[in-house]
Design a protein around this motif. Structure first.
Motif, PDB file in Angstrom:
ATOM      1  N   ARG A 113      10.486  41.484 -26.382  1.00  0.00           N
ATOM      2  CA  ARG A 113      11.624  42.349 -26.073  1.00  0.00           C
ATOM      3  C   ARG A 113      12.347  41.919 -24.788  1.00  0.00           C
ATOM      4  O   ARG A 113      13.095  42.697 -24.204  1.00  0.00           O
ATOM      5  CB  ARG A 113      11.144  43.786 -25.924  1.00  0.00           C
ATOM      6  N   ALA A 114      12.153  40.677 -24.404  1.00  0.00           N
ATOM      7  CA  ALA A 114      12.791  40.200 -23.173  1.00  0.00           C
ATOM      8  C   ALA A 114      14.313  40.262 -23.282  1.00  0.00           C
ATOM      9  O   ALA A 114      15.000  40.550 -22.301  1.00  0.00           O
ATOM     10  CB  ALA A 114      12.340  38.768 -22.871  1.00  0.00           C
ATOM     11  N   TRP A 115      14.866  40.008 -24.474  1.00  0.00           N
ATOM     12  CA  TRP A 115      16.324  40.051 -24.619  1.00  0.00           C
ATOM     13  C   TRP A 115      16.861  41.458 -24.364  1.00  0.00           C
ATOM     14  O   TRP A 115      17.973  41.611 -23.827  1.00  0.00           O
ATOM     15  CB  TRP A 115      16.717  39.560 -26.013  1.00  0.00           C
ATOM     16  N   GLN A 116      16.089  42.486 -24.730  1.00  0.00           N
ATOM     17  CA  GLN A 116      16.521  43.852 -24.448  1.00  0.00           C
ATOM     18  C   GLN A 116      16.528  44.118 -22.946  1.00  0.00           C
ATOM     19  O   GLN A 116      17.437  44.787 -22.420  1.00  0.00           O
ATOM     20  CB  GLN A 116      15.600  44.838 -25.160  1.00  0.00           C
ATOM     21  N   ARG A 117      15.509  43.586 -22.264  1.00  0.00           N
ATOM     22  CA  ARG A 117      15.450  43.767 -20.809  1.00  0.00           C
ATOM     23  C   ARG A 117      16.628  43.055 -20.136  1.00  0.00           C
ATOM     24  O   ARG A 117      17.225  43.585 -19.188  1.00  0.00           O
ATOM     25  CB  ARG A 117      14.118  43.205 -20.288  1.00  0.00           C
ATOM     26  N   LEU A 118      16.982  41.876 -20.618  1.00  0.00           N
ATOM     27  CA  LEU A 118      18.124  41.154 -20.064  1.00  0.00           C
ATOM     28  C   LEU A 118      19.441  41.859 -20.369  1.00  0.00           C
ATOM     29  O   LEU A 118      20.387  41.800 -19.574  1.00  0.00           O
ATOM     30  CB  LEU A 118      18.157  39.731 -20.627  1.00  0.00           C
ATOM     31  N   PHE A 169      15.544  30.547 -25.416  1.00  0.00           N
ATOM     32  CA  PHE A 169      15.335  29.259 -24.756  1.00  0.00           C
ATOM     33  C   PHE A 169      14.286  29.337 -23.662  1.00  0.00           C
ATOM     34  O   PHE A 169      13.533  28.377 -23.442  1.00  0.00           O
ATOM     35  CB  PHE A 169      16.660  28.768 -24.163  1.00  0.00           C
ATOM     36  N   ALA A 170      14.218  30.457 -22.950  1.00  0.00           N
ATOM     37  CA  ALA A 170      13.344  30.568 -21.780  1.00  0.00           C
ATOM     38  C   ALA A 170      11.874  30.479 -22.173  1.00  0.00           C
ATOM     39  O   ALA A 170      11.478  30.779 -23.302  1.00  0.00           O
ATOM     40  CB  ALA A 170      13.622  31.872 -21.036  1.00  0.00           C
ATOM     41  N   GLY A 171      11.070  30.068 -21.203  1.00  0.00           N
ATOM     42  CA  GLY A 171       9.630  29.973 -21.426  1.00  0.00           C
ATOM     43  C   GLY A 171       8.948  29.512 -20.153  1.00  0.00           C
ATOM     44  O   GLY A 171       9.592  29.256 -19.128  1.00  0.00           O
ATOM     45  N   TYR A 172       7.634  29.410 -20.214  1.00  0.00           N
ATOM     46  CA  TYR A 172       6.865  28.968 -19.053  1.00  0.00           C
ATOM     47  C   TYR A 172       5.731  28.071 -19.522  1.00  0.00           C
ATOM     48  O   TYR A 172       5.343  28.069 -20.702  1.00  0.00           O
ATOM     49  CB  TYR A 172       6.326  30.153 -18.252  1.00  0.00           C
ATOM     50  N   HIS A 173       5.204  27.305 -18.582  1.00  0.00           N
ATOM     51  CA  HIS A 173       4.106  26.387 -18.879  1.00  0.00           C
ATOM     52  C   HIS A 173       3.222  26.280 -17.645  1.00  0.00           C
ATOM     53  O   HIS A 173       3.719  26.229 -16.506  1.00  0.00           O
ATOM     54  CB  HIS A 173       4.639  25.008 -19.258  1.00  0.00           C
ATOM     55  N   ALA A 174       1.941  26.250 -17.825  1.00  0.00           N
ATOM     56  CA  ALA A 174       0.995  26.079 -16.729  1.00  0.00           C
ATOM     57  C   ALA A 174      -0.190  25.266 -17.227  1.00  0.00           C
ATOM     58  O   ALA A 174      -0.752  25.561 -18.291  1.00  0.00           O
ATOM     59  CB  ALA A 174       0.525  27.425 -16.177  1.00  0.00           C
ATOM     60  N   ASP A 175      -0.560  24.224 -16.485  1.00  0.00           N
ATOM     61  CA  ASP A 175      -1.746  23.441 -16.805  1.00  0.00           C
ATOM     62  C   ASP A 175      -2.495  23.177 -15.509  1.00  0.00           C
ATOM     63  O   ASP A 175      -2.254  23.827 -14.492  1.00  0.00           O
ATOM     64  CB  ASP A 175      -1.378  22.142 -17.545  1.00  0.00           C
ATOM     65  N   ALA A 176      -3.399  22.204 -15.525  1.00  0.00           N
ATOM     66  CA  ALA A 176      -4.221  21.942 -14.346  1.00  0.00           C
ATOM     67  C   ALA A 176      -3.433  21.305 -13.214  1.00  0.00           C
ATOM     68  O   ALA A 176      -3.902  21.265 -12.077  1.00  0.00           O
ATOM     69  CB  ALA A 176      -5.398  21.048 -14.728  1.00  0.00           C
ATOM     70  N   ARG A 177      -2.221  20.830 -13.492  1.00  0.00           N
ATOM     71  CA  ARG A 177      -1.453  20.122 -12.466  1.00  0.00           C
ATOM     72  C   ARG A 177      -0.132  20.802 -12.137  1.00  0.00           C
ATOM     73  O   ARG A 177       0.243  20.884 -10.961  1.00  0.00           O
ATOM     74  CB  ARG A 177      -1.186  18.701 -12.973  1.00  0.00           C
ATOM     75  N   LEU A 178       0.586  21.284 -13.144  1.00  0.00           N
ATOM     76  CA  LEU A 178       1.932  21.793 -12.951  1.00  0.00           C
ATOM     77  C   LEU A 178       2.061  23.232 -13.416  1.00  0.00           C
ATOM     78  O   LEU A 178       1.329  23.682 -14.306  1.00  0.00           O
ATOM     79  CB  LEU A 178       2.946  20.951 -13.737  1.00  0.00           C
ATOM     80  N   VAL A 179       3.009  23.935 -12.816  1.00  0.00           N
ATOM     81  CA  VAL A 179       3.460  25.217 -13.311  1.00  0.00           C
ATOM     82  C   VAL A 179       4.984  25.118 -13.397  1.00  0.00           C
ATOM     83  O   VAL A 179       5.642  24.679 -12.455  1.00  0.00           O
ATOM     84  CB  VAL A 179       3.004  26.388 -12.409  1.00  0.00           C
ATOM     85  N   ALA A 180       5.536  25.465 -14.556  1.00  0.00           N
ATOM     86  CA  ALA A 180       6.954  25.230 -14.809  1.00  0.00           C
ATOM     87  C   ALA A 180       7.563  26.420 -15.523  1.00  0.00           C
ATOM     88  O   ALA A 180       6.872  27.182 -16.227  1.00  0.00           O
ATOM     89  CB  ALA A 180       7.140  23.961 -15.655  1.00  0.00           C
ATOM     90  N   GLN A 222       5.299  28.409 -23.395  1.00  0.00           N
ATOM     91  CA  GLN A 222       4.943  29.752 -23.833  1.00  0.00           C
ATOM     92  C   GLN A 222       6.192  30.642 -23.817  1.00  0.00           C
ATOM     93  O   GLN A 222       6.970  30.607 -22.859  1.00  0.00           O
ATOM     94  CB  GLN A 222       3.877  30.357 -22.913  1.00  0.00           C
ATOM     95  N   PRO A 223       6.397  31.447 -24.872  1.00  0.00           N
ATOM     96  CA  PRO A 223       7.608  32.287 -24.921  1.00  0.00           C
ATOM     97  C   PRO A 223       7.492  33.511 -24.013  1.00  0.00           C
ATOM     98  O   PRO A 223       6.410  33.860 -23.527  1.00  0.00           O
ATOM     99  CB  PRO A 223       7.679  32.690 -26.386  1.00  0.00           C
ATOM    100  N   LEU A 224       8.633  34.170 -23.794  1.00  0.00           N
ATOM    101  CA  LEU A 224       8.669  35.410 -23.030  1.00  0.00           C
ATOM    102  C   LEU A 224       8.223  36.578 -23.912  1.00  0.00           C
ATOM    103  O   LEU A 224       7.861  36.409 -25.076  1.00  0.00           O
ATOM    104  CB  LEU A 224      10.087  35.665 -22.506  1.00  0.00           C
ATOM    105  N   PRO A 250       4.733  38.992 -21.069  1.00  0.00           N
ATOM    106  CA  PRO A 250       3.880  40.113 -21.455  1.00  0.00           C
ATOM    107  C   PRO A 250       2.907  40.444 -20.334  1.00  0.00           C
ATOM    108  O   PRO A 250       2.353  39.534 -19.691  1.00  0.00           O
ATOM    109  CB  PRO A 250       3.149  39.577 -22.697  1.00  0.00           C
ATOM    110  N   GLU A 251       2.728  41.709 -20.057  1.00  0.00           N
ATOM    111  CA  GLU A 251       1.967  42.105 -18.873  1.00  0.00           C
ATOM    112  C   GLU A 251       0.567  41.511 -18.865  1.00  0.00           C
ATOM    113  O   GLU A 251       0.090  41.037 -17.824  1.00  0.00           O
ATOM    114  CB  GLU A 251       1.888  43.633 -18.788  1.00  0.00           C
ATOM    115  N   ALA A 252      -0.119  41.515 -20.006  1.00  0.00           N
ATOM    116  CA  ALA A 252      -1.477  40.979 -20.047  1.00  0.00           C
ATOM    117  C   ALA A 252      -1.494  39.490 -19.705  1.00  0.00           C
ATOM    118  O   ALA A 252      -2.344  39.029 -18.928  1.00  0.00           O
ATOM    119  CB  ALA A 252      -2.088  41.219 -21.429  1.00  0.00           C
ATOM    120  N   GLN A 253      -0.529  38.739 -20.263  1.00  0.00           N
ATOM    121  CA  GLN A 253      -0.469  37.311 -19.954  1.00  0.00           C
ATOM    122  C   GLN A 253      -0.119  37.080 -18.491  1.00  0.00           C
ATOM    123  O   GLN A 253      -0.645  36.160 -17.852  1.00  0.00           O
ATOM    124  CB  GLN A 253       0.552  36.630 -20.856  1.00  0.00           C
TER     125      GLN A 253
END
Length: 508
Positions: free
Chosen positions: A370-375, A418-429, A365-367, A486-489
């Motif tokens: 406007r994450a690049w502006q925050r960085l 490049f950055a992102g995140y992933h979450a399923d029933a087993r892992l969070v990455a 999942q992407p950030l 994103p705050e909601a996510q």
């Protein structure tokens, strides 16, 4: 630490002493801590006080020797069922019981002197605390291997029905072995040589007389630039000569890194012994460490620029072991399952160890858009401070510091892409970085705390971050951070993970 036949099992209910030469190794370890102050006292002291200095140094060594012998005669250990009983002390006696099932990490260490005497140092660690549960300096090598084998199989009676299983698994299944060529690549990639040289210079500046260090630097400076001034060709030749000297220094430091890697990782093998993983490495000093698979709390894949040039990555872990403090924490090496390996080998190793967990994840999942502006905010602040400082000293030429902004913009945009995140029933990455990339992930069953964080800037940009803690999180480990979502996510993910963590049993 060479592979030996299966050592005889340790007899239960029989107290054992350390090796008869253990006092010598305790003395050497104690003297090593005072070696620099004693050397400074003897070498740089005044001539008039030379006799007093030698007398003080001899008295210190004598006291340390007596303490070492005292430790040998008062230290006992024995096997009691599925526990290790350690008795120590004479005036203040201590009786410590360490269940095998609570021992998370087992480390056997052999220096050249250990190998000469046929002994090994054993360190047993459990989760929590700042010191090992037991540190035996030293045991006979066969006794050390037998104790490690007993702990590896969680206190099962290796002399009984499980002996055949334990003996058959003594060698274990080799998951990764590094060749000399791979270790050379590791040395070219790492900056260990630069770190050692920098630490040596810093120590010299602190220990040696200040005038001596300054004279050494002045001598090198005069010799180098005196040679450059004798070259014909003007400023270009001078610049090329200086660049050549710098390049030569970098090459020498890199070759030093290769040498350190060969000494440190020679014979590296990662093996699986049932539920435990064992790493063995070292050319001069052999180190053999063992950790239970279920004690692994988090995983980290790293890939720097030089890693990508060689198509390699490194894989490290956080374990639920004792968290050292002070100088011990600084000297302790981070656990490494794969100091260097191809991306395919790292992914295969993870699939082998994680079981039914899918790696690498398919859906990242992407950030926040406007994450690049925050960085970029941090780089903009740094550029402003840099320009202010340069203008103070250089005048209008200090505006060249604004060139940092294009570089910061490039880093921020590439990182956010490049950055992102992933979450399923087993892992969070989570994956982050661009110039230097890393993937950090953990099993949901290993999480023990969640935090939802929002700075004023985050609220302004409509984003939030999740910080996830595991039992292996210590001062030297990086938290599992899912930043600039994103705050909601972020709130939805926080609620979902909170429910999963609350209803699942913590496995550590």
């Amino acid at each position: 630490m060479t592979t030996t036949p299966d050592p005889p099992p340790l007899a239960a209910e029989r107290e054992r002493r350390l090796h008869p030469w253990s006092w010598l190794f305790v003395l050497i370890g104690s003297v090593r801590q005072f070696l620099v102050p004693l050397a400074v006292l003897v070498i740089f002291g005044g001539r008039r006080e030379e006799g007093v200095q030698l007398l003080v140094a001899g008295a210190v060594v004598l006291v340390l020797a007596l303490v070492s012998v005292w430790r040998y005669f008062t230290y006992r250990y024995r096997i009691d069922g599925d526990s290790l009983i350690v008795r120590s002390g004479l005036l203040e006696r201590s009786l410590r019981q360490v269940p095998f099932s609570r021992i998370h990490n087992v480390e056997l260490r052999q220096t050249l002197l250990h190998r000469l005497f046929g002994v090994a140092e054993v360190k047993l660690e459990s989760a929590g605390g700042t010191r090992p549960e037991a540190q035996m300096r030293v045991l006979k090598l066969d006794d050390a291997l037998a104790l490690e084998r007993l702990i590896r199989h969680r206190g099962r009676d290796v002399a009984g029905p499980a002996q055949g299983e334990a003996g058959g698994a003594a060698e274990g299944d080799t998951l990764l072995a590094l060749s000399s060529a791979e270790i050379v690549r590791l040395g070219l990639i790492s900056n260990r040589g630069m770190i050692v040289v920098g630490a040596a210079l810093a120590l010299s500046w602190q220990v040696l007389p200040e005038n001596m260090v300054k004279r050494a630097f002045d001598l090198v400076w005069r010799e180098a630039f005196g040679y450059v001034e004798h070259l014909d060709g003007g400023s270009w030749a001078t610049a090329l000569a200086i660049a050549g000297v710098v390049a030569l220094a970098l090459v020498l430091v890199r070759l030093f890194s290769v040498l350190l890697a060969l000494v440190r990782y020679h014979g590296f093998r990662l093996q699986a012994h049932g539920r435990r993983l064992t790493v063995e490495r070292g050319l001069l000093a052999r180190v053999r460490s063992s950790v239970s698979r279920r004690r692994i709390q988090a995983w980290t894949l790293r890939e720097g620029v030089l890693h990508r040039w060689f198509s390699r990555r490194s894989l490290g872990i956080d374990t639920a072991g004792a968290q050292a403090e002070g100088s011990e924490a600084q000297s302790r090496d981070p656990p490494e399952l794969a100091p260097i390996a191809t991306p395919e080998a790292c992914d295969g190793l993870l699939r082998e160890l994680l079981g039914d967990a899918a790696w690498p994840p398919e859906g990242w999942q992407p950030l926040h858009p406007r994450a690049w502006q925050r960085l970029l905010v941090g780089d903009a602040v740094f550029a402003a401070l840099l320009v202010a400082g340069l203008c103070w000293y250089l005048g209008p030429w200090g505006l060249l510091g604004l060139l940092w902004l294009p570089w910061g913009w490039l880093l921020a945009t590439r990182h956010a892409r490049f950055a992102g995140y992933h979450a399923d029933a087993r892992l969070v990455a989570v994956r982050e970085g661009w110039w230097s990339r890393h993937w950090r992930f953990a099993e949901i069953d290993k999480l023990q705390a969640l935090q939802l964080r929002q700075s004023p800037l985050d609220r302004r940009f409509g984003m939030a971050s999740l910080w996830l803690d595991t039992a292996g999180a210590g001062a030297a480990s990086q938290p599992l951070r899912m930043r600039y979502l994103p705050e909601a996510q972020a709130r939805e993910l926080y609620a979902g993970l909170g429910r999963d963590v609350a209803r699942r049993q913590l496995r550590w």
